[in-house]
Scaffold this active site. Structure first.
Site, PDB file in Angstrom:
ATOM      1  N   CYS A 117     -30.913  -6.469  -2.009  1.00 38.15           N
ATOM      2  CA  CYS A 117     -30.531  -7.779  -1.488  1.00 38.15           C
ATOM      3  C   CYS A 117     -29.631  -7.649  -0.263  1.00 38.15           C
ATOM      4  O   CYS A 117     -29.495  -8.594   0.506  1.00 38.15           O
ATOM      5  CB  CYS A 117     -29.814  -8.583  -2.577  1.00 38.15           C
ATOM      6  SG  CYS A 117     -30.923  -9.077  -3.905  1.00 38.15           S
ATOM      7  N   CYS A 129     -27.097  -6.372  -5.405  1.00 41.20           N
ATOM      8  CA  CYS A 129     -27.548  -4.992  -5.568  1.00 41.20           C
ATOM      9  C   CYS A 129     -27.667  -4.320  -4.201  1.00 41.20           C
ATOM     10  O   CYS A 129     -27.925  -4.962  -3.193  1.00 41.20           O
ATOM     11  CB  CYS A 129     -28.879  -4.951  -6.314  1.00 41.20           C
ATOM     12  SG  CYS A 129     -30.274  -5.620  -5.393  1.00 41.20           S
ATOM     13  N   GLU A 166     -29.912 -13.742  -4.730  1.00 37.09           N
ATOM     14  CA  GLU A 166     -29.473 -13.788  -3.333  1.00 37.09           C
ATOM     15  C   GLU A 166     -30.665 -13.955  -2.395  1.00 37.09           C
ATOM     16  O   GLU A 166     -30.651 -14.764  -1.479  1.00 37.09           O
ATOM     17  CB  GLU A 166     -28.714 -12.503  -2.949  1.00 37.09           C
ATOM     18  CG  GLU A 166     -27.602 -12.153  -3.893  1.00 37.09           C
ATOM     19  CD  GLU A 166     -28.059 -11.235  -5.025  1.00 37.09           C
ATOM     20  OE1 GLU A 166     -29.123 -11.507  -5.638  1.00 37.09           O
ATOM     21  OE2 GLU A 166     -27.340 -10.272  -5.297  1.00 37.09           O
ATOM     22  N   HIS A 217     -34.485 -11.559  -6.292  1.00 35.49           N
ATOM     23  CA  HIS A 217     -33.208 -11.708  -6.973  1.00 35.49           C
ATOM     24  C   HIS A 217     -32.575 -13.013  -6.477  1.00 35.49           C
ATOM     25  O   HIS A 217     -33.077 -13.639  -5.543  1.00 35.49           O
ATOM     26  CB  HIS A 217     -32.280 -10.530  -6.659  1.00 35.49           C
ATOM     27  CG  HIS A 217     -32.724  -9.232  -7.279  1.00 35.49           C
ATOM     28  ND1 HIS A 217     -32.069  -8.045  -7.077  1.00 35.49           N
ATOM     29  CD2 HIS A 217     -33.767  -8.964  -8.119  1.00 35.49           C
ATOM     30  CE1 HIS A 217     -32.682  -7.090  -7.761  1.00 35.49           C
ATOM     31  NE2 HIS A 217     -33.705  -7.607  -8.394  1.00 35.49           N
TER      32      HIS A 217
HETATM   33 ZN   LIG Z   1     -30.648  -7.777  -5.744  1.00 32.60          ZN
END
Ligand SMILES: [Zn+2]
Length: 90
Positions: free
Chosen positions: A84, A75, A51, A49
């Site tokens: 994350c 998330c 991040e 993701h």
């Molecule tokens: Zn995430």
């Protein structure tokens, strides 16, 4: 400066499409003082993701205080990728 860093995160999010779909296209900028030290965006399914994409760039480096600008709340669940919120634990 917050607006500038948020715009940088938004610019990153535009790089995510179409590979990230059906995940939302997120962008992230990590800032040390007045300097962007890492940027990332949502990768293809089952990859990082935004991040995590940014955090991997500074993993192992030492900073006193960082700010993270993300275009959506990070998330906090384990789905196709780990959350994350615990990326730094990996
Ligand atoms: Zn995430």
């Amino acid at each position: 400066m917050d607006e500038i860093f948020m715009l940088a995160a938004l610019a990153q999010s535009r790089k995510a499409v179409p590979e990230c779909l059906p995940n939302p296209p997120l962008g992230c900028a990590i800032v040390d003082g007045q300097e962007i030290v890492a940027q990332g965006y949502t990768q293809a399914l089952e990859k990082h993701h935004a991040e995590a994409d940014a955090l991997k760039q500074i993993q192992g480096k030492a900073f006193n205080f960082l700010k993270m600008y993300v275009t959506l709340e990070p998330c906090s669940f384990h789905g196709r990728t780990p959350t994350c919120m615990c990326f730094s634990d990996r």
